[in-house]
Design an enzyme around this catalytic site. Structure first.
Site, PDB file in Angstrom:
ATOM      1  N   ARG A 237       0.862  -1.179   0.000  1.00 12.78           N
ATOM      2  CA  ARG A 237       0.000   0.000   0.000  1.00 12.78           C
ATOM      3  C   ARG A 237       0.901   1.233   0.000  1.00 12.78           C
ATOM      4  O   ARG A 237       1.921   1.278   0.702  1.00 12.78           O
ATOM      5  CB  ARG A 237      -0.908   0.016   1.235  1.00 12.78           C
ATOM      6  CG  ARG A 237      -2.096  -0.941   1.145  1.00 12.78           C
ATOM      7  CD  ARG A 237      -3.090  -0.546   0.043  1.00 12.78           C
ATOM      8  NE  ARG A 237      -4.254  -1.421  -0.038  1.00 12.78           N
ATOM      9  CZ  ARG A 237      -4.363  -2.468  -0.865  1.00 12.78           C
ATOM     10  NH1 ARG A 237      -3.371  -2.785  -1.685  1.00 12.78           N
ATOM     11  NH2 ARG A 237      -5.470  -3.191  -0.881  1.00 12.78           N
ATOM     12  N   GLU A 266      -2.667   7.704  -4.184  1.00 11.45           N
ATOM     13  CA  GLU A 266      -3.187   7.021  -5.354  1.00 11.45           C
ATOM     14  C   GLU A 266      -4.555   7.553  -5.790  1.00 11.45           C
ATOM     15  O   GLU A 266      -5.418   7.727  -4.928  1.00 11.45           O
ATOM     16  CB  GLU A 266      -3.316   5.530  -4.981  1.00 11.45           C
ATOM     17  CG  GLU A 266      -3.242   4.629  -6.144  1.00 11.45           C
ATOM     18  CD  GLU A 266      -2.955   3.190  -5.712  1.00 11.45           C
ATOM     19  OE1 GLU A 266      -2.127   2.972  -4.816  1.00 11.45           O
ATOM     20  OE2 GLU A 266      -3.585   2.316  -6.300  1.00 11.45           O
ATOM     21  N   HIS A 284      -0.919   0.016  -9.967  1.00 11.70           N
ATOM     22  CA  HIS A 284      -1.587  -0.931  -9.058  1.00 11.70           C
ATOM     23  C   HIS A 284      -2.109  -2.150  -9.842  1.00 11.70           C
ATOM     24  O   HIS A 284      -3.269  -2.538  -9.723  1.00 11.70           O
ATOM     25  CB  HIS A 284      -2.730  -0.249  -8.291  1.00 11.70           C
ATOM     26  CG  HIS A 284      -3.015  -0.898  -6.959  1.00 11.70           C
ATOM     27  ND1 HIS A 284      -3.448  -0.207  -5.853  1.00 11.70           N
ATOM     28  CD2 HIS A 284      -2.936  -2.193  -6.573  1.00 11.70           C
ATOM     29  CE1 HIS A 284      -3.631  -1.041  -4.841  1.00 11.70           C
ATOM     30  NE2 HIS A 284      -3.324  -2.260  -5.258  1.00 11.70           N
TER      31      HIS A 284
END
Ligand code: DGY
Length: 319
Positions: A237, A266, A284
């Protein structure tokens, strides 16, 4: 028959399974669902199938006190207020296991690409800068006998270590909240606290969930403690890394390179990150294989079916 609301189109397998027994409504646009639409969908639903891009907070939960289950189409669940869901008595499920191989392979690909400077070499060649073989052009580094540091030894961290040890002959050091003797034996790994792991590793790979305790786990101080030649890979993450400090560390050559599949803000990138030649950035997509995404779809659906038929789901999230 219950109402299942799906916040974005996902692979067919899970949707078909749900449709056999329940009324399924999928948010019609292929984009992150706007909050208003999310709340509308939750109000209508008995079960919610959501994505890591959907913030499921108190306000969303308050929209429907009768919601029976939240099935997250992801292994990570930091997008969901787990405490609030527990308080509301709503079980939360996730999709571990089936994306392990995909994420581990992507992580290994990033590590190797960094060491071999694949992205830099590709852009150099495309730009037309290649004028002929040169003895000193784009020198990378070999992996055999170097140290690969795994921070967080869950399913993914352990699978990445297997690939890097068995496939590339790297020595493995790892950190987790508990030691794993079987793993240590399998890949001849050594347990190290994070500060020592950072000092020793040639490549550091991050595999921890996002928690208060892991937010900015790697920042300016940690970069200073790493080898100047170190490479950093993050497929967990984004906020685990202080991205501003990373940009500075890469600019100042405190470490040599980084590969990120996840970002602190993000989908936004921290200023300066995309301009650096010594970074590889992927959107991602570590779990983005047909195999993993189909399997995630099935599991997310099975989790819902279990709860709706009064059974315990296979992948219940525990705090
Ligand atoms: C997950 O499932 O948490 C992954 O980040 C998806 O790629």
């Amino acid at each position: 028959m219950a109402n299942v609301f799906v916040t974005r189109k996902i692979p067919e397998s899970g949707l078909k399974l749900l449709q056999k027994k329940h009324t399924v409504r999928v948010y019609s646009k292929d984009q992150v669902i706007p909050r208003r639409e999310l709340i509308k969908g939750v109000k209508w639903a008995d079960a919610l199938l959501c994505l890591l891009t959907d913030k499921i907070d108190k306000k969303v939960l308050a929209a429907n006190p009768y919601l029976k289950v939240i099935s997250n189409y992801a292994v990570g669940y930091d997008n969901i207020d787990i405490d609030a869901a527990a308080e509301a008595g709503i079980p939360v499920t996730n999709t571990p296991g089936v994306l392990t191989q995909s994420v581990a392979e992507h992580t290994a690909a990033l590590a190797v690409a960094l060491a071999k400077r694949v992205a830099e070499a590709d852009s150099f060649t495309r730009k037309g800068s290649y004028k002929g073989w040169e003895p000193m052009l784009l020198l990378g580094t070999e992996l055999r006998g170097k140290t690969f540091g795994v921070v967080g030894l869950g399913r993914i961290g352990s699978a990445v270590a297997d690939i890097m040890h068995k496939g590339f002959g790297m020595d493995i050091v790892y950190f987790d909240i508990k030691k794993d003797k079987t793993f240590e034996k399998r890949v001849k790994a050594t347990f190290e606290a994070v500060p020592q792991l950072l000092k020793k590793s040639d490549i550091v790979s991050i595999h921890v969930p996002l928690l208060d305790s892991t937010h900015h786990l790697i920042g300016a101080r940690q970069f200073r403690s790493m080898k100047k030649s170190a490479l950093l890979v993050n497929t967990s993450r984004g906020p685990v890394i202080d991205e501003k400090a990373l940009v500075a560390a890469l600019k100042n050559k405190t470490i040599r390179g980084a590969a990120l599949d996840v970002f602190e803000f993000e989908p936004k990138l921290t200023k300066g990150l995309a301009k650096l030649p010594n970074v590889i950035l992927t959107p991602h997509t570590a779990s983005a294989t047909e195999e993993a995404r189909e399997a995630m779809s099935l599991i997310a659906a099975e989790n819902i079916l279990a709860v709706l038929s009064g059974k315990k789901p296979k992948y219940l999230v525990k705090k």
